[in-house]
Scaffold this active site. Structure first.
Site, PDB file in Angstrom:
ATOM      1  N   ASP A  55      35.040  34.918  36.478  1.00 31.26           N
ATOM      2  CA  ASP A  55      36.416  35.204  37.013  1.00 31.26           C
ATOM      3  C   ASP A  55      36.050  35.772  38.434  1.00 31.26           C
ATOM      4  O   ASP A  55      35.247  36.605  38.810  1.00 31.26           O
ATOM      5  CB  ASP A  55      36.791  36.472  36.178  1.00 31.26           C
ATOM      6  CG  ASP A  55      38.184  36.854  36.047  1.00 31.26           C
ATOM      7  OD1 ASP A  55      38.583  37.257  37.174  1.00 31.26           O
ATOM      8  OD2 ASP A  55      38.840  36.663  35.061  1.00 31.26           O
ATOM      9  N   ARG A  57      37.734  38.157  39.733  1.00 32.88           N
ATOM     10  CA  ARG A  57      38.022  39.715  40.078  1.00 32.88           C
ATOM     11  C   ARG A  57      36.889  40.309  39.702  1.00 32.88           C
ATOM     12  O   ARG A  57      36.925  41.617  39.555  1.00 32.88           O
ATOM     13  CB  ARG A  57      39.033  39.927  38.824  1.00 32.88           C
ATOM     14  CG  ARG A  57      40.458  39.270  39.297  1.00 32.88           C
ATOM     15  CD  ARG A  57      41.695  39.325  38.255  1.00 32.88           C
ATOM     16  NE  ARG A  57      41.260  38.556  36.934  1.00 32.88           N
ATOM     17  CZ  ARG A  57      41.884  38.698  35.852  1.00 32.88           C
ATOM     18  NH1 ARG A  57      42.819  39.208  35.986  1.00 32.88           N
ATOM     19  NH2 ARG A  57      41.556  37.970  34.976  1.00 32.88           N
TER      20      ARG A  57
HETATM   21 CO    CO Z   1      36.360  36.394  32.065  1.00 30.52          CO
END
Ligand code: CO
Length: 207
Positions: A55, A57
């Site tokens: 991810d 983020r």
């Molecule tokens: Co994830």
């Protein structure tokens, strides 16, 4: 889907921005230490192996403050450690036998799309196949998860259960097993990143 000219223009600007950022970074590093890249290119002795989610983020180095050379990083969807995955196994093997890392961290994160997809159902290969172990894990912990009366709470708990399970896999891999159970090293840690607050939570993994 066609991109409008404006979108295409923005993407190109963003693309060039990467190299702009890189040049700036080189300048800054050299300004603080003129021999920075000379030292960097000599060797790596990271104390940590970090295994986290892909991810965007959850940037491993940024959330931990690790500098170049301090942390070996492996990321995949939903931070899986699967003994049949030669990619993850190669990284762990190298980290343990060659780099002698002191810590192996498995870091999950709340709001993990991989965990959510595994909870919600049908996905085709390859992602569905990749996430299958999380479905198995959810069904193994079904009683605990169903006792949580809201979906968000279940989701968060499954993120934690997943981290715990991957930590258990790490300590029981042939490459870490003897060393870990004999010396307690490398230490294995389970973390969760809370992107709502930016906080890293240590789950205090106990094998
Ligand atoms: Co994830």
């Amino acid at each position: 889907m066609f991109l409008s000219l404006l979108q295409a223009h923005n993407i190109m600007n963003n693309y060039q921005q990467i190299f702009e950022n890189n040049r700036k970074w080189v300048t800054e590093k050299k300004a603080s230490d003129n021999a920075f890249f000379e030292k960097l290119s000599k060797d790596q002795q990271p104390g940590f192996l970090y295994i986290g989610c892909s991810d965007s983020r959850v940037p491993a180095e940024e959330i931990t403050g690790a500098r170049p050379g301090e942390m070996l990083v492996h990321r995949n969807v939903a931070n899986q450690v699967d003994p049949s995955d030669s990619n993850a196994m190669s990284v762990i093997h190298f980290a343990v036998t060659e780099l002698h890392v002191s810590h192996i961290v498995v870091c999950g994160h709340y709001m993990c799309g991989g965990i959510k997809a595994a909870m919600e159902g049908e996905l085709g290969a390859p992602l569905g196949t990749w996430l299958q172990p999380i479905r198995v894990l959810a069904s193994k912990h079904r009683n605990e998860l169903e006792a949580i009366d809201n979906l968000d709470g279940r989701f968060r708990r499954l993120v934690e259960i997943n981290v715990q399970a991957q930590c258990e896999t790490v300590v029981n891999l042939p490459v870490t097993q003897e060393l870990f159970w004999g010396t307690g090293f490398p230490q294995v840690h389970g973390w969760v990143f809370n992107m709502h607050t930016g906080e890293l939570i240590d789950l205090n993994f106990q094998p």
